[in-house]
Design an enzyme around this catalytic site. Structure first.
Site, mmCIF file in Angstrom:
data_model
loop_
_atom_site.group_PDB
_atom_site.id
_atom_site.type_symbol
_atom_site.label_atom_id
_atom_site.label_comp_id
_atom_site.label_asym_id
_atom_site.label_seq_id
_atom_site.Cartn_x
_atom_site.Cartn_y
_atom_site.Cartn_z
ATOM 1 N N HIS A 253 13.738 7.473 -1.270
ATOM 2 C CA HIS A 253 13.051 8.690 -0.807
ATOM 3 C C HIS A 253 13.996 9.465 0.094
ATOM 4 C CE1 HIS A 253 9.912 11.294 0.871
ATOM 5 N NE2 HIS A 253 9.187 10.921 -0.170
ATOM 6 N N ASP B 29 5.216 6.438 -5.753
ATOM 7 C CA ASP B 29 5.050 6.336 -7.210
ATOM 8 C C ASP B 29 5.164 4.912 -7.739
ATOM 9 O OD1 ASP B 29 6.662 9.429 -7.237
ATOM 10 O OD2 ASP B 29 4.637 9.071 -7.980
#
Ligand code: SDX
Length: 395
Positions: A261, A315
């Protein structure tokens, strides 16, 4: 005006001032209007959270009842949009269908009164109410069936699962789906929200703003990763194959979907909550063997890449929850979009309150004052003369 240092992907560059949400990537903290995401996941509903994000404070019971009533009333689609969907190829990706339908809403509500709070509220209600109906309708129509009408007696999440599966969902499934929407609703200036802001800054209509953001969310590096994760777990196939698969990815320097991320350098707090939700579903509806593969993959990625701050993001576990809820894999990203419409609309409204059109600059790396070479004298990159007859054929 001084030109700021160029940062690829605008990493670390503030694009706006916002009070909508906050992320602490080092400590794994996410807050919506100052409220920690775990509290909202536990106590709030998606519509209450949407109200909080868009209007800046939790609604009173009367305000929430009125908001929910308006949403229920606006869930249906214009028949022309359903007719348009009948022309879409069954093989088309649902995110492309959703982007087309979101933009098409603008054909019916073309008036732009961005300074009118009633116009803002009407656009918020229509988009939050109709996006789930669009996703469910495309699912049924691509199977050759007529879409089912929304049911006004069902709440937001139960109604979506009903429209999708043509049967009332189990209350636990509907509750867990609503928490998933809460977790995906907002996340500061991610790529699709930035798209929404740039589009909003030109003062176009909110339907074009959402269509722009849907197109951005679809990419596999952003919202499209949840679909890629399930395909990755299917490709790995067994717990025994996790390490060989991971080692091959690392050797090829390919990204492991669902990990890493730009902001979080620890496990995404949403991934932790989604993992708990998956385990609740498995207790009631049976365990998914892909979950064991996912847990082993998380363990090994942490061992091999944790030092680089590569951990599960939102996700990684969401697809396992959606699969257990009977949602097809290629609808995972449209489900992400259903939730993120709340965040996009919050930033659209905030952008309008202090708008300046986005127009960044660049570091120019080209040449200056180049000569214009007549076509007959040009050479290809390999130094070969351009074939004269090609020139002759031009009118
Ligand atoms: C979402 O921004 C948001 O908030 C997004 C989101 C939201 O709620 O809106 O949180 C939702 O989009 C989550 C992210 C979903 N995408 C994926 O799961 C795809 C896989 N992840 C990567 O592509 C990546 O981690 C990104 C795109 C998410 C972030 O990319 P960055 O910040 O540009 O990082 P990078 O590509 O520059 O990588 C930095 C280093 C590199 O190693 P070095 O070359 O420095 O040695 O970390 C490595 C990368 O190779 N790395 C990974 C990795 N992600 C980063 N290595 C292996 N697998 C990965 N997934």
């Amino acid at each position: 005006m001084t030109v700021c240092e160029y940062r690829p992907g605008l990493e670390g560059v503030p694009a706006t001032q916002s009070s909508i949400s906050y992320v602490d990537g080092q400590n794994g903290i996410l807050e919506y209007r100052g409220i920690r995401i775990d509290k909202l996941a536990k106590h709030s509903t998606f519509l209450e959270t949407s109200y909080l994000l868009i209007w800046g404070q939790l609604p009173t019971q009367d305000e929430l009842d009125e908001f929910e009533h308006e949403i229920r009333y606006h869930r249906r689609l214009k028949y022309r949009i359903r007719d348009m969907m009948k022309c879409f190829p069954e093989s088309g990706h649902p995110m492309d269908a959703l982007q087309a339908c979101a933009a098409a809403l603008g054909l019916f509500y073309s008036r732009r009164a961005l300074e009118d709070p009633a116009y803002i509220r009407a656009a918020v209600v229509r988009l939050l109410a109709k996006i789930p109906t669009m996703v469910a309708a495309f699912q049924l129509m691509r199977k050759g069936n007529d879409p089912v009408q929304p049911r006004d007696d069902l709440d937001y999440s139960a109604n979506f699962l009903y429209m999708l599966n043509e049967r009332e969902p189990d209350p636990l499934a509907a509750m867990i789906f609503d928490v998933c929407l809460n977790l995906h609703a907002e996340h500061t200036i991610n790529a699709s929200t930035f798209s929404a802001m740039v589009t909003a800054s030109t003062l176009t209509d909110p339907y074009a703003v959402v269509a722009s953001a849907v197109g951005t969310l679809a990419g596999p590096l952003h919202g499209g990763a949840n679909e890629e994760v399930i395909m990755m777990l299917e490709e790995i196939g067994s717990v025994e194959n996790v390490e060989p698969y991971l080692d091959k990815c690392l050797e090829n320097k390919s990204k492991i979907m669902g990990f890493g991320h730009r902001v979080y350098k620890v496990k995404d707090p949403r991934a932790t909550i989604l993992q708990e939700l998956a385990e609740k579903l498995f207790e009631k509806f049976g365990r998914d063997h892909y979950y064991d593969i996912a847990v082993e993959l998380e363990r090994l990625v942490e061992a091999k890449l944790g030092h680089k701050g590569i951990y599960p993001n939102v996700d990684f576990y969401s697809g396992l929850v959606y699969s257990k809820l009977g949602i097809p894999t290629d609808l995972f990203t449209p489900v992400f979009a259903i939730a993120r419409v709340a965040g996009w609309l919050a930033h659209w409204k905030e952008q309008l309150e202090a708008n300046r059109i986005f127009r960044p600059t660049q570091i120019y790396t080209g040449i200056h004052n180049a000569p214009y070479i007549p076509r007959g004298e040009r050479q290809t990159a390999e130094g070969e003369p351009v074939v004269p007859e090609l020139v002759a054929s031009n009118p």
